[in-house]
Design a protein around this motif. Structure first.
Motif, PDB file in Angstrom:
ATOM      1  N   ARG A 197      67.621  26.765  11.923  1.00  0.00           N
ATOM      2  CA  ARG A 197      66.688  27.734  11.347  1.00  0.00           C
ATOM      3  C   ARG A 197      65.828  28.311  12.461  1.00  0.00           C
ATOM      4  O   ARG A 197      64.817  27.736  12.820  1.00  0.00           O
ATOM      5  N   PRO A 198      66.193  29.462  12.971  1.00  0.00           N
ATOM      6  CA  PRO A 198      65.453  30.030  14.111  1.00  0.00           C
ATOM      7  C   PRO A 198      64.225  30.829  13.686  1.00  0.00           C
ATOM      8  O   PRO A 198      64.103  32.011  13.980  1.00  0.00           O
ATOM      9  N   GLU A 199      63.276  30.184  13.001  1.00  0.00           N
ATOM     10  CA  GLU A 199      62.088  30.893  12.517  1.00  0.00           C
ATOM     11  C   GLU A 199      61.275  31.534  13.634  1.00  0.00           C
ATOM     12  O   GLU A 199      60.584  32.524  13.417  1.00  0.00           O
ATOM     13  N   GLN A 200      61.354  30.974  14.832  1.00  0.00           N
ATOM     14  CA  GLN A 200      60.538  31.484  15.929  1.00  0.00           C
ATOM     15  C   GLN A 200      60.900  32.910  16.321  1.00  0.00           C
ATOM     16  O   GLN A 200      60.129  33.567  17.024  1.00  0.00           O
ATOM     17  N   ILE A 201      62.020  33.457  15.854  1.00  0.00           N
ATOM     18  CA  ILE A 201      62.364  34.839  16.201  1.00  0.00           C
ATOM     19  C   ILE A 201      61.354  35.832  15.654  1.00  0.00           C
ATOM     20  O   ILE A 201      61.287  36.960  16.116  1.00  0.00           O
ATOM     21  N   PHE A 202      60.549  35.404  14.671  1.00  0.00           N
ATOM     22  CA  PHE A 202      59.539  36.289  14.090  1.00  0.00           C
ATOM     23  C   PHE A 202      58.212  36.246  14.852  1.00  0.00           C
ATOM     24  O   PHE A 202      57.310  37.007  14.545  1.00  0.00           O
ATOM     25  N   ASP A 203      58.097  35.357  15.824  1.00  0.00           N
ATOM     26  CA  ASP A 203      56.869  35.249  16.611  1.00  0.00           C
ATOM     27  C   ASP A 203      56.840  36.336  17.683  1.00  0.00           C
ATOM     28  O   ASP A 203      57.869  36.655  18.287  1.00  0.00           O
TER      29      ASP A 203
ATOM     30  N   LEU B  39      55.812  50.128  20.051  1.00  0.00           N
ATOM     31  CA  LEU B  39      55.674  48.887  19.293  1.00  0.00           C
ATOM     32  C   LEU B  39      54.211  48.549  19.032  1.00  0.00           C
ATOM     33  O   LEU B  39      53.869  48.026  17.973  1.00  0.00           O
ATOM     34  N   GLU B  40      53.338  48.865  19.977  1.00  0.00           N
ATOM     35  CA  GLU B  40      51.915  48.646  19.766  1.00  0.00           C
ATOM     36  C   GLU B  40      51.426  49.469  18.574  1.00  0.00           C
ATOM     37  O   GLU B  40      50.693  48.976  17.717  1.00  0.00           O
ATOM     38  N   LYS B  41      51.877  50.726  18.496  1.00  0.00           N
ATOM     39  CA  LYS B  41      51.514  51.573  17.356  1.00  0.00           C
ATOM     40  C   LYS B  41      52.024  50.969  16.057  1.00  0.00           C
ATOM     41  O   LYS B  41      51.329  50.969  15.043  1.00  0.00           O
ATOM     42  N   GLN B  42      53.252  50.460  16.093  1.00  0.00           N
ATOM     43  CA  GLN B  42      53.835  49.858  14.895  1.00  0.00           C
ATOM     44  C   GLN B  42      53.050  48.628  14.455  1.00  0.00           C
ATOM     45  O   GLN B  42      52.795  48.438  13.271  1.00  0.00           O
ATOM     46  N   LEU B  43      52.698  47.782  15.418  1.00  0.00           N
ATOM     47  CA  LEU B  43      51.952  46.573  15.082  1.00  0.00           C
ATOM     48  C   LEU B  43      50.594  46.912  14.489  1.00  0.00           C
ATOM     49  O   LEU B  43      50.146  46.274  13.541  1.00  0.00           O
ATOM     50  N   LYS B  44      49.951  47.922  15.023  1.00  0.00           N
ATOM     51  CA  LYS B  44      48.670  48.347  14.461  1.00  0.00           C
ATOM     52  C   LYS B  44      48.844  48.894  13.059  1.00  0.00           C
ATOM     53  O   LYS B  44      48.041  48.629  12.172  1.00  0.00           O
ATOM     54  N   SER B  45      49.916  49.646  12.836  1.00  0.00           N
ATOM     55  CA  SER B  45      50.121  50.240  11.514  1.00  0.00           C
ATOM     56  C   SER B  45      50.427  49.181  10.467  1.00  0.00           C
ATOM     57  O   SER B  45      50.128  49.363   9.293  1.00  0.00           O
TER      58      SER B  45
ATOM     59  N   ASP C 162      55.569  41.437  10.009  1.00  0.00           N
ATOM     60  CA  ASP C 162      54.290  42.035   9.615  1.00  0.00           C
ATOM     61  C   ASP C 162      54.469  43.068   8.504  1.00  0.00           C
ATOM     62  O   ASP C 162      53.671  43.122   7.572  1.00  0.00           O
ATOM     63  N   ALA C 163      55.527  43.870   8.597  1.00  0.00           N
ATOM     64  CA  ALA C 163      55.784  44.880   7.566  1.00  0.00           C
ATOM     65  C   ALA C 163      56.119  44.225   6.235  1.00  0.00           C
ATOM     66  O   ALA C 163      55.632  44.648   5.179  1.00  0.00           O
ATOM     67  N   VAL C 164      56.917  43.172   6.274  1.00  0.00           N
ATOM     68  CA  VAL C 164      57.284  42.468   5.039  1.00  0.00           C
ATOM     69  C   VAL C 164      56.049  41.815   4.423  1.00  0.00           C
ATOM     70  O   VAL C 164      55.833  41.894   3.208  1.00  0.00           O
ATOM     71  N   LYS C 165      55.224  41.183   5.248  1.00  0.00           N
ATOM     72  CA  LYS C 165      53.993  40.572   4.744  1.00  0.00           C
ATOM     73  C   LYS C 165      53.057  41.619   4.157  1.00  0.00           C
ATOM     74  O   LYS C 165      52.408  41.377   3.136  1.00  0.00           O
ATOM     75  N   ALA C 166      52.978  42.794   4.794  1.00  0.00           N
ATOM     76  CA  ALA C 166      52.121  43.871   4.290  1.00  0.00           C
ATOM     77  C   ALA C 166      52.578  44.338   2.909  1.00  0.00           C
ATOM     78  O   ALA C 166      51.781  44.841   2.128  1.00  0.00           O
ATOM     79  N   HIS C 167      53.861  44.135   2.610  1.00  0.00           N
ATOM     80  CA  HIS C 167      54.425  44.514   1.305  1.00  0.00           C
ATOM     81  C   HIS C 167      54.529  43.307   0.367  1.00  0.00           C
ATOM     82  O   HIS C 167      55.237  43.361  -0.638  1.00  0.00           O
ATOM     83  N   ASN C 168      53.835  42.221   0.712  1.00  0.00           N
ATOM     84  CA  ASN C 168      53.840  40.991  -0.093  1.00  0.00           C
ATOM     85  C   ASN C 168      55.253  40.457  -0.310  1.00  0.00           C
ATOM     86  O   ASN C 168      55.574  39.932  -1.371  1.00  0.00           O
ATOM     87  N   GLY C 169      56.089  40.606   0.708  1.00  0.00           N
ATOM     88  CA  GLY C 169      57.466  40.128   0.626  1.00  0.00           C
ATOM     89  C   GLY C 169      57.641  38.816   1.355  1.00  0.00           C
ATOM     90  O   GLY C 169      56.685  38.226   1.870  1.00  0.00           O
ATOM     91  N   ARG C 170      58.886  38.371   1.391  1.00  0.00           N
ATOM     92  CA  ARG C 170      59.244  37.137   2.094  1.00  0.00           C
ATOM     93  C   ARG C 170      60.341  37.442   3.094  1.00  0.00           C
ATOM     94  O   ARG C 170      61.133  38.360   2.904  1.00  0.00           O
TER      95      ARG C 170
ATOM     96  N   GLY D 100      60.656  41.094  22.550  1.00  0.00           N
ATOM     97  CA  GLY D 100      60.311  40.080  21.566  1.00  0.00           C
ATOM     98  C   GLY D 100      59.322  40.534  20.516  1.00  0.00           C
ATOM     99  O   GLY D 100      58.644  39.708  19.909  1.00  0.00           O
ATOM    100  N   LEU D 101      59.239  41.839  20.267  1.00  0.00           N
ATOM    101  CA  LEU D 101      58.298  42.337  19.265  1.00  0.00           C
ATOM    102  C   LEU D 101      58.974  42.912  18.013  1.00  0.00           C
ATOM    103  O   LEU D 101      58.323  43.079  16.989  1.00  0.00           O
ATOM    104  N   GLY D 102      60.246  43.238  18.080  1.00  0.00           N
ATOM    105  CA  GLY D 102      60.917  43.915  16.967  1.00  0.00           C
ATOM    106  C   GLY D 102      60.864  43.148  15.658  1.00  0.00           C
ATOM    107  O   GLY D 102      60.410  43.665  14.636  1.00  0.00           O
ATOM    108  N   LEU D 103      61.317  41.900  15.657  1.00  0.00           N
ATOM    109  CA  LEU D 103      61.313  41.124  14.421  1.00  0.00           C
ATOM    110  C   LEU D 103      59.912  40.664  14.041  1.00  0.00           C
ATOM    111  O   LEU D 103      59.641  40.387  12.874  1.00  0.00           O
TER     112      LEU D 103
END
Length: 170
Positions: A117-123, A14-20, A146-154, A138-141
């Motif tokens: 609205r459980p927005e905190q699941i993305f934290d 997950l650390e590798k994923q977060l960095k990527s 982060d991946a969605v934001k990197a792709h300018n998504g919502r 607690g890192l998966g979502l």
């Protein structure tokens, strides 16, 4: 010790994923067949749903293409489906469609979360009350966010009538 090693291995990955997620660059951006990614990941995990007695359905529109990093998108879809597997009680569904030129990925399942609205699941490192007895950190979502934001998504998540819905727009 086996459990600690397993969690350490997952944390390292997950650390590798977060960095990527912070390292998306022009060289890794191509036109990706999101339909193929969603179908491939779903197929690879369908046996795990069967083993748990969970009815899993996939409704994927063909030929949904997006500009992005295919490996990052594959990992995000994998995290979403893993989340479905972890929390679905009787059934889970993933739907890929298009709307106004955007790709929409929706994941739903029955859950024991209260409506809202459980927005905190993305934290990062956030685990809700229904995840105490589930594996994870607690890192998966957070990676999905982060991946969605990197792709300018919502991204959005909500619960209504005990049905959890995660919606990704790319």
């Amino acid at each position: 010790t086996k459990s600690i090693r397993r969690q350490l291995k997952k944390l390292t990955e997950l650390e590798k994923q977060l960095k990527s997620a912070d390292l998306i660059d022009d060289e890794s951006v191509t036109v990706c067949d999101l339909s193929e990614i969603v179908t491939s990941v779903s197929d690879s995990k369908s046996a795990a749903f069967e083993e748990k007695g969970i009815r899993f359905t996939l409704d994927s529109a063909p030929g949904v293409n997006v500009a992005g990093d295919a490996e990052m998108l594959r990992e995000a879809v994998s995290e979403i489906i893993d989340n479905q597997l972890k929390f679905a009680q009787n059934e889970a569904a993933v739907r890929l469609s298009t709307e106004n030129g955007a790709a929409i990925l929706t994941a739903t399942n029955g859950t024991d979360l209260p409506d809202g609205r459980p927005e905190q699941i993305f934290d990062r490192f956030t685990r809700l009350q229904n995840s105490i007895d589930k594996p994870g950190n607690g890192l998966g979502l957070s990676y999905v966010k982060d991946a969605v934001k990197a792709h300018n998504g919502r991204y959005d998540a909500f619960v209504s009538d005990k049905v959890f819905t995660l919606r990704i727009t790319l």
